[in-house]
Every structure is written in structure tokens, then in C-alpha cells.
Write an enzyme that holds these catalytic residues in place. Structure first.
Site, PDB file in Angstrom:
ATOM      1  N   GLY A  48       0.762  -1.246   0.000  1.00 45.61           N
ATOM      2  CA  GLY A  48       0.000   0.000   0.000  1.00 45.61           C
ATOM      3  C   GLY A  48       0.787   1.288   0.000  1.00 45.61           C
ATOM      4  O   GLY A  48       0.349   2.295  -0.544  1.00 45.61           O
ATOM      5  N   GLU A 102       4.057   4.037   6.004  1.00 42.49           N
ATOM      6  CA  GLU A 102       2.841   3.236   5.813  1.00 42.49           C
ATOM      7  C   GLU A 102       1.786   4.007   5.035  1.00 42.49           C
ATOM      8  O   GLU A 102       1.793   5.244   5.025  1.00 42.49           O
ATOM      9  CB  GLU A 102       2.254   2.861   7.188  1.00 42.49           C
ATOM     10  CG  GLU A 102       2.413   1.398   7.551  1.00 42.49           C
ATOM     11  CD  GLU A 102       1.571   0.441   6.710  1.00 42.49           C
ATOM     12  OE1 GLU A 102       1.260   0.729   5.540  1.00 42.49           O
ATOM     13  OE2 GLU A 102       1.229  -0.625   7.240  1.00 42.49           O
ATOM     14  N   ASP A 106      -5.047   1.953  10.645  1.00 42.48           N
ATOM     15  CA  ASP A 106      -6.473   1.779  10.891  1.00 42.48           C
ATOM     16  C   ASP A 106      -6.640   1.361  12.357  1.00 42.48           C
ATOM     17  O   ASP A 106      -6.664   2.218  13.239  1.00 42.48           O
ATOM     18  CB  ASP A 106      -6.972   0.721   9.889  1.00 42.48           C
ATOM     19  CG  ASP A 106      -8.468   0.504   9.921  1.00 42.48           C
ATOM     20  OD1 ASP A 106      -9.187   1.367  10.432  1.00 42.48           O
ATOM     21  OD2 ASP A 106      -8.932  -0.541   9.409  1.00 42.48           O
ATOM     22  N   LYS A 134      -7.058   6.652  10.504  1.00 45.43           N
ATOM     23  CA  LYS A 134      -8.472   6.690  10.888  1.00 45.43           C
ATOM     24  C   LYS A 134      -8.498   6.722  12.417  1.00 45.43           C
ATOM     25  O   LYS A 134      -8.482   5.666  13.065  1.00 45.43           O
ATOM     26  CB  LYS A 134      -9.193   5.433  10.400  1.00 45.43           C
ATOM     27  CG  LYS A 134      -9.325   5.337   8.885  1.00 45.43           C
ATOM     28  CD  LYS A 134     -10.008   4.023   8.510  1.00 45.43           C
ATOM     29  CE  LYS A 134     -10.197   3.901   7.015  1.00 45.43           C
ATOM     30  NZ  LYS A 134     -10.707   2.564   6.619  1.00 45.43           N
ATOM     31  N   PHE A 155     -14.344   3.047   4.274  1.00 46.17           N
ATOM     32  CA  PHE A 155     -13.409   2.335   3.406  1.00 46.17           C
ATOM     33  C   PHE A 155     -13.057   3.189   2.195  1.00 46.17           C
ATOM     34  O   PHE A 155     -13.923   3.737   1.518  1.00 46.17           O
ATOM     35  CB  PHE A 155     -14.008   0.999   2.948  1.00 46.17           C
ATOM     36  CG  PHE A 155     -12.999   0.145   2.256  1.00 46.17           C
ATOM     37  CD1 PHE A 155     -12.078  -0.588   2.985  1.00 46.17           C
ATOM     38  CD2 PHE A 155     -12.941   0.108   0.867  1.00 46.17           C
ATOM     39  CE1 PHE A 155     -11.108  -1.350   2.345  1.00 46.17           C
ATOM     40  CE2 PHE A 155     -11.983  -0.663   0.223  1.00 46.17           C
ATOM     41  CZ  PHE A 155     -11.069  -1.391   0.960  1.00 46.17           C
ATOM     42  N   ASP A 162      -6.056  -0.339  -1.846  1.00 41.22           N
ATOM     43  CA  ASP A 162      -6.807  -1.173  -2.786  1.00 41.22           C
ATOM     44  C   ASP A 162      -8.128  -1.663  -2.235  1.00 41.22           C
ATOM     45  O   ASP A 162      -8.331  -1.729  -1.024  1.00 41.22           O
ATOM     46  CB  ASP A 162      -5.975  -2.405  -3.143  1.00 41.22           C
ATOM     47  CG  ASP A 162      -5.877  -3.370  -1.954  1.00 41.22           C
ATOM     48  OD1 ASP A 162      -5.393  -2.938  -0.888  1.00 41.22           O
ATOM     49  OD2 ASP A 162      -6.297  -4.532  -2.093  1.00 41.22           O
ATOM     50  N   ARG A 168      -5.237   0.700  -6.660  1.00 41.11           N
ATOM     51  CA  ARG A 168      -3.987   1.256  -6.113  1.00 41.11           C
ATOM     52  C   ARG A 168      -3.392   2.348  -6.997  1.00 41.11           C
ATOM     53  O   ARG A 168      -2.669   3.217  -6.537  1.00 41.11           O
ATOM     54  CB  ARG A 168      -2.928   0.154  -5.983  1.00 41.11           C
ATOM     55  CG  ARG A 168      -3.229  -0.893  -4.938  1.00 41.11           C
ATOM     56  CD  ARG A 168      -1.978  -1.729  -4.690  1.00 41.11           C
ATOM     57  NE  ARG A 168      -2.267  -2.980  -4.007  1.00 41.11           N
ATOM     58  CZ  ARG A 168      -2.431  -3.109  -2.693  1.00 41.11           C
ATOM     59  NH1 ARG A 168      -2.330  -2.047  -1.910  1.00 41.11           N
ATOM     60  NH2 ARG A 168      -2.676  -4.284  -2.159  1.00 41.11           N
TER      61      ARG A 168
HETATM   62  P1  IMP Z   1      -4.573  -2.028  10.740  1.00 38.94           P
HETATM   63  O1  IMP Z   1      -3.708  -3.170  11.114  1.00 38.94           O
HETATM   64  O2  IMP Z   1      -6.009  -2.234  11.159  1.00 38.94           O
HETATM   65  O3  IMP Z   1      -4.066  -0.678  11.186  1.00 38.94           O
HETATM   66  O4  IMP Z   1      -4.703  -2.052   9.168  1.00 38.94           O
HETATM   67  C1  IMP Z   1      -3.793  -1.546   8.327  1.00 38.94           C
HETATM   68  C2  IMP Z   1      -3.987  -2.107   6.934  1.00 38.94           C
HETATM   69  O5  IMP Z   1      -5.372  -2.317   6.610  1.00 38.94           O
HETATM   70  C3  IMP Z   1      -3.467  -1.117   5.932  1.00 38.94           C
HETATM   71  O6  IMP Z   1      -2.105  -1.281   5.698  1.00 38.94           O
HETATM   72  C4  IMP Z   1      -4.331  -1.395   4.728  1.00 38.94           C
HETATM   73  O7  IMP Z   1      -3.727  -2.413   3.952  1.00 38.94           O
HETATM   74  C5  IMP Z   1      -5.639  -1.918   5.280  1.00 38.94           C
HETATM   75  N1  IMP Z   1      -6.709  -0.887   5.295  1.00 38.94           N
HETATM   76  C6  IMP Z   1      -7.229  -0.264   6.367  1.00 38.94           C
HETATM   77  N2  IMP Z   1      -8.203   0.592   6.017  1.00 38.94           N
HETATM   78  C7  IMP Z   1      -8.289   0.535   4.663  1.00 38.94           C
HETATM   79  C8  IMP Z   1      -9.122   1.219   3.695  1.00 38.94           C
HETATM   80  O8  IMP Z   1     -10.001   2.063   3.991  1.00 38.94           O
HETATM   81  N3  IMP Z   1      -8.910   0.889   2.393  1.00 38.94           N
HETATM   82  C9  IMP Z   1      -7.978  -0.025   2.003  1.00 38.94           C
HETATM   83  N4  IMP Z   1      -7.179  -0.677   2.868  1.00 38.94           N
HETATM   84  C10 IMP Z   1      -7.338  -0.403   4.194  1.00 38.94           C
HETATM   85 MG    MG Z   2      -0.318  -0.933   4.464  1.00 35.51          MG
END
Ligand code: IMP
Ligand code: MG
Length: 179
Positions: A48, A102, A106, A134, A155, A162, A168
Site C-alpha cells: 500500500g 505506511e 487503521d 483513521k 473504506f 486497494d 492502487r
Molecule cells: P490495521 O492493522 O487495522 O491498522 O490495518 C492496516 C492495513 O489495513 C493497511 O495497511 C491497509 O492495507 C488496510 N486498510 C485499512 N483501512 C483501509 C481502507 O479504507 N482501504 C484499504 N485498505 C485499508
Molecule cells: Mg499498508
């Protein structure tokens, strides 16, 4: 309204390219101000973050290295069960100042794992630069040093992010349209 279709979902334009580029430049300026002369290793987390890292690095104005990693999950063999590890890190980070780059933080679970892996590998000062965050979704107590943009808990796709592998390549950010 400016909408696009990706696979089975509709997405509406939410952050245009000019705003993205201005926000990325601001992060670069902050990094230039804070850690020039520390010879950092930038670590871009694939897939990403490839676009953010590409634009960010063009505005970094001091000597540095950049490398790329992916995360890998392993089943079993540990007490915690499913462990994600930073793979592809060929450079030693022992005693090194690093900046993790990064696309989005999220829940923060991914970043927490990256940070603990880098600590285990002996990195010195670890900073985090994320294109998006977020804040309402954060579940982990992690320090994020640089955030280009904060967004609601919806989202999104584009600028490296993606939906099922697609989107992407978009230069703007789009938010999913609920129907
Ligand atoms: P975390 O571990 O929950 O912080 O998630 C991080 C990963 O979730 C990111 O590196 C993204 O690959 C994916 N992700 C989180 N939110 C989104 C979104 O809104 N769109 C696309 N990918 C997301
Ligand atoms: Mg990522």
C-alpha cells in the site's frame, strides 16, 4: 458527482490529488526539519505505501536510504498463534534510526507488529510516517510521528490503497458509496 466503479462497489471522489500532494509535502518538510543528519533508513511497507513513499522521498532533502518490506503471517509454532513478521528486511537495523512509511493506520495492529519486530531486530530510534490515519478506529497504544491526513472510519481506495487488489493506481482517494 465524480464516481467510479471497482469490482462490485461504487466509490466517490473524496481527496483530490492536489490536496494529497500538499499534505505529503508537509510531512516531508517536518521530517527534513526533525531528522536531517541522523542517516535514517526509510522502510516502506508494501504494497500500500508504494505511492506515498515515492512522493515523500522526492521531497526528502538529506542523505538517507530506503528499503521495502512486506509482512508475513505464520500459523502455529508460537504461543501467540498467528504472528506477523517483517520480511524482506535485508539491511541490518541494529543501532539504526528508522522511519516506517505506511499507507494507513487503521486499528494499529499492523503497525504495532512492525514496531515490535523492529525493536526486536535492534533498531535505535523508530519513527512512523503514515499517509492516512483513521483516528476513530485506533485500538492500539502506538505513537505515530507524522500523519499526512486524518480521515473518517470509511473504506477508501486510491493512492496505493486497494479494494481486493484494485484501485492502487488511482492518483486521488475515493470513498465507498453505501447503497
Ligand atoms: P490495521 O492493522 O487495522 O491498522 O490495518 C492496516 C492495513 O489495513 C493497511 O495497511 C491497509 O492495507 C488496510 N486498510 C485499512 N483501512 C483501509 C481502507 O479504507 N482501504 C484499504 N485498505 C485499508
Ligand atoms: Mg499498508
Amino acid at each position: 458527482m465524480n464516481t467510479i466503479q471497482i469490482l462490485d462497489k461504487k466509490f466517490a471522489l473524496s481527496i483530490p490529488e492536489v490536496e494529497i500532494q500538499a499534505a505529503v509535502r508537509k510531512v516531508a518538510e517536518a521530517i527534513n526539519h526533525d531528522i536531517a543528519n541522523t542517516n535514517p533508513l526509510f522502510i516502506c511497507v508494501l504494497n500500500g505505501a508504494f505511492m506515498f513513499a515515492g512522493d515523500l522521498m522526492k521531497s526528502i532533502n538529506f542523505p538517507c536510504e530506503i528499503t521495502f518490506v512486506k509482512l508475513s503471517s505464520y500459523e502455529g509454532f508460537t504461543t501467540t498463534g498467528n504472528v506477523k513478521e517483517v520480511i524482506g528486511l535485508s539491511e541490518s537495523v541494529v543501532g539504526r534510526n528508522v522511519v516506517v512509511v505506511e499507507d494507513i493506520v487503521d486499528t494499529g495492529i499492523t503497525m504495532e507488529r512492525i514496531l515490535s519486530s523492529l525493536k526486536t531486530k535492534g533498531a535505535n530510534e523508530i519513527r512512523v510516517a503514515t499517509f492516512l490515519q483513521k483516528p476513530d478506529a485506533l485500538q492500539r497504544d502506538i505513537t505515530i510521528d507524522y500523519v499526512a491526513m486524518r480521515i473518517p472510519n470509511d473504506f477508501i481506495v486510491g493512492y496505493g490503497l486497494d479494494y481486493d487488489g484494485y484501485g492502487r493506481n488511482l492518483k486521488d482517494i475515493y470513498t465507498v458509496v453505501e447503497e
